[in-house]
Design a protein around this motif. Structure first.
Motif, PDB file in Angstrom:
ATOM      1  N   LYS A 213      -8.031   4.119  -0.241  1.00 36.12           N
ATOM      2  CA  LYS A 213      -7.803   4.946  -1.492  1.00 36.12           C
ATOM      3  C   LYS A 213      -6.235   4.944  -1.749  1.00 36.12           C
ATOM      4  CE  LYS A 213     -11.538   8.633  -0.317  1.00 36.12           C
ATOM      5  NZ  LYS A 213     -11.526   9.996  -0.008  1.00 36.12           N
ATOM      6  N   ALA A 214      -5.338   4.374  -0.942  1.00 33.91           N
ATOM      7  CA  ALA A 214      -4.200   4.359  -1.130  1.00 33.91           C
ATOM      8  C   ALA A 214      -3.912   3.386  -2.538  1.00 33.91           C
ATOM      9  CB  ALA A 214      -3.152   3.715   0.196  1.00 33.91           C
TER      10      ALA A 214
ATOM     11  N   LYS B 176     -12.139   7.593   9.027  1.00 32.88           N
ATOM     12  CA  LYS B 176     -11.210   8.359   7.916  1.00 32.88           C
ATOM     13  C   LYS B 176      -9.808   7.751   7.924  1.00 32.88           C
ATOM     14  CE  LYS B 176     -12.726  12.900   9.104  1.00 32.88           C
ATOM     15  NZ  LYS B 176     -12.185  14.271   9.847  1.00 32.88           N
ATOM     16  N   GLU B 177      -9.400   6.750   8.999  1.00 34.31           N
ATOM     17  CA  GLU B 177      -7.959   6.068   8.641  1.00 34.31           C
ATOM     18  C   GLU B 177      -8.349   4.950   7.470  1.00 34.31           C
ATOM     19  OE1 GLU B 177      -5.074   3.588  11.239  1.00 34.31           O
ATOM     20  OE2 GLU B 177      -5.251   5.765  11.659  1.00 34.31           O
TER      21      GLU B 177
ATOM     22  N   TYR C 175       1.607   5.420  -0.096  1.00 29.41           N
ATOM     23  CA  TYR C 175       0.793   6.544   0.110  1.00 29.41           C
ATOM     24  C   TYR C 175       1.875   7.696  -0.311  1.00 29.41           C
ATOM     25  CZ  TYR C 175      -1.652   3.748   3.775  1.00 29.41           C
ATOM     26  OH  TYR C 175      -2.414   2.893   4.279  1.00 29.41           O
TER      27      TYR C 175
ATOM     28  N   ARG D 279       0.919  -1.430   0.115  1.00 30.55           N
ATOM     29  CA  ARG D 279      -0.084   0.021   0.149  1.00 30.55           C
ATOM     30  C   ARG D 279       0.805   1.021   0.050  1.00 30.55           C
ATOM     31  NH1 ARG D 279      -5.383  -1.145   0.563  1.00 30.55           N
ATOM     32  NH2 ARG D 279      -4.789  -3.155   1.532  1.00 30.55           N
TER      33      ARG D 279
ATOM     34  N   SER E 199       0.937  12.044   3.011  1.00 28.13           N
ATOM     35  CA  SER E 199      -0.347  11.332   3.795  1.00 28.13           C
ATOM     36  C   SER E 199      -0.193  11.552   5.029  1.00 28.13           C
ATOM     37  CB  SER E 199      -0.310   9.963   3.297  1.00 28.13           C
ATOM     38  OG  SER E 199      -1.091   9.332   4.086  1.00 28.13           O
ATOM     39  N   SER E 200      -1.260  11.749   5.780  1.00 30.54           N
ATOM     40  CA  SER E 200      -1.451  11.998   7.157  1.00 30.54           C
ATOM     41  C   SER E 200      -1.011  10.673   7.696  1.00 30.54           C
ATOM     42  CB  SER E 200      -2.573  12.595   7.629  1.00 30.54           C
ATOM     43  OG  SER E 200      -3.745  11.745   7.152  1.00 30.54           O
ATOM     44  N   VAL E 201      -1.534   9.572   7.230  1.00 29.42           N
ATOM     45  CA  VAL E 201      -1.231   8.081   7.474  1.00 29.42           C
ATOM     46  C   VAL E 201       0.363   8.090   7.931  1.00 29.42           C
ATOM     47  CG1 VAL E 201      -1.284   5.733   7.020  1.00 29.42           C
ATOM     48  CG2 VAL E 201      -3.191   7.105   6.706  1.00 29.42           C
TER      49      VAL E 201
ATOM     50  N   LYS F  50     -10.577   4.712   5.192  1.00 31.70           N
ATOM     51  CA  LYS F  50     -10.776   5.443   3.760  1.00 31.70           C
ATOM     52  C   LYS F  50      -9.495   5.576   3.328  1.00 31.70           C
ATOM     53  CE  LYS F  50     -15.570   7.160   4.446  1.00 31.70           C
ATOM     54  NZ  LYS F  50     -16.441   8.424   4.737  1.00 31.70           N
ATOM     55  N   ARG F  51      -8.576   6.205   4.110  1.00 31.78           N
ATOM     56  CA  ARG F  51      -7.214   6.394   3.540  1.00 31.78           C
ATOM     57  C   ARG F  51      -6.531   4.980   3.051  1.00 31.78           C
ATOM     58  NH1 ARG F  51      -7.068  10.693   7.620  1.00 31.78           N
ATOM     59  NH2 ARG F  51      -6.194   9.210   9.007  1.00 31.78           N
ATOM     60  N   HIS F  52      -6.705   3.974   3.810  1.00 29.70           N
ATOM     61  CA  HIS F  52      -5.949   2.758   3.642  1.00 29.70           C
ATOM     62  C   HIS F  52      -6.778   2.347   2.243  1.00 29.70           C
ATOM     63  CE1 HIS F  52      -3.614   2.130   6.797  1.00 29.70           C
ATOM     64  NE2 HIS F  52      -4.525   2.108   7.554  1.00 29.70           N
TER      65      HIS F  52
END
Length: 282
Positions: A253-254, A246-247, A215, A213, A219-221, A249-251
């Motif tokens: 979208k990565a 939110k986290e 980023y 994955r 990325s904030s992650v 969803k970031r995963h």
């Protein structure tokens, strides 16, 4: 469901929860793939289409299950972050979901890579196991072992099939010729007898595939993991439902990247700190 006198049978069910704060690796193996590769005449020593099919199925699994941070393939190893709470870390749910999802995509995507070789029973199937590792150093050692194994097997297979397909030997003769040989001797056979420089072989064959994955550097992650406090597991437990969503969803979208590179040296991991929660290690 209403209670009944038969409900006692539920007491026979067993559920194994995997240890918290450990990396979970789901390792998948093909069942009877020697026969399958012979049936569909996979190219020897390596069939690029077969490897790309494995990678495509693994990528699909990662898109379905955002908790998987990366996967490594010749066979596929799926790594879930030690902070993952997927299915409340129930072993049977994690294992069966990953294996069944991989199998279904492998069959579904088959025609994309073998359009002229339609599947027929017995169909491809896979089994699996879950292995836990308590630290990032243990995990990296595991991944290094897998890549070393990939190299050793590929060098042997490349030499073996050169002796068979180009050298006119049968399988027994080739096995006897290679018995007890070391890597340098196999390289010498390839070079002196078949004018092959093993170093020029495709990286996907020599190093396998690392699927991860990816980023953006902003990325904030990535930033949150890179600067996380020592007790990262506590931080995650304090996230609100909104933050967790939110986290997630970031995963989702990565982007998912595939590389055929060295994962034994530090460079790969240092450039992708989000793949390892090293701040949890003692």
């Amino acid at each position: 469901m209403a209670n009944s006198k038969y409900e006692y049978v539920k007491t026979f069910e067993q559920s194994t929860s995997l240890l918290p704060n450990t990396y979970m690796i789901v390792r998948i193996d093909g069942r009877g793939f020697h026969k399958l590769s012979a049936k569909y005449k996979f190219e020897k020593p390596n069939d690029r289409h077969a490897l790309e099919l494995m990678n495509a199925a693994a990528t699909a699994v990662m898109k379905e299950l955002p908790d998987i941070t990366c996967a490594y393939g010749i066979s596929d190893d799926f790594i879930l972050d030690r902070s993952s709470r997927l299915f409340e870390r129930r072993e049977s749910k994690i294992l069966t979901t990953v294996v069944s999802t991989f199998t279904s995509y492998y069959v579904h995507l088959w025609s994309n890579f073998f359009a002229d070789k339609p599947l027929s029973p017995p169909m491809p199937s896979f089994d699996g196991r879950v292995v836990l590792y308590p630290s990032s150093s243990n995990l990296r050692d595991y991944m290094s072992w897998r890549q070393v194994d990939c190299h050793i097997n590929n060098l042997y297979n490349t030499t073996f099939w050169s002796l068979v397909l180009k050298g006119g030997m049968d399988a027994t003769q080739a096995e006897n010729r290679l018995k007890g040989t070391i890597a340098s001797e196999k390289n010498e056979i390839l070079f002196s007898e078949f004018k092959m420089n093993y170093n020029n072989e495709a990286e996907i064959f020599k190093k396998g595939s690392i699927i991860y994955r990816d980023y953006d550097s902003t990325s904030s992650v990535l930033n949150r993991k890179a600067s996380a406090p020592a007790d990262y597991s506590s931080e995650k437990s304090e996230l609100s439902k909104t933050q967790k969503e939110k986290e997630r969803k970031r995963h989702v979208k990565a982007s998912i990247a595939i590389e055929h590179t060295d994962i034994i040296r530090d460079e790969f991991w240092e450039h992708r700190p989000w793949l390892l929660s090293t701040n949890l290690d003692s």
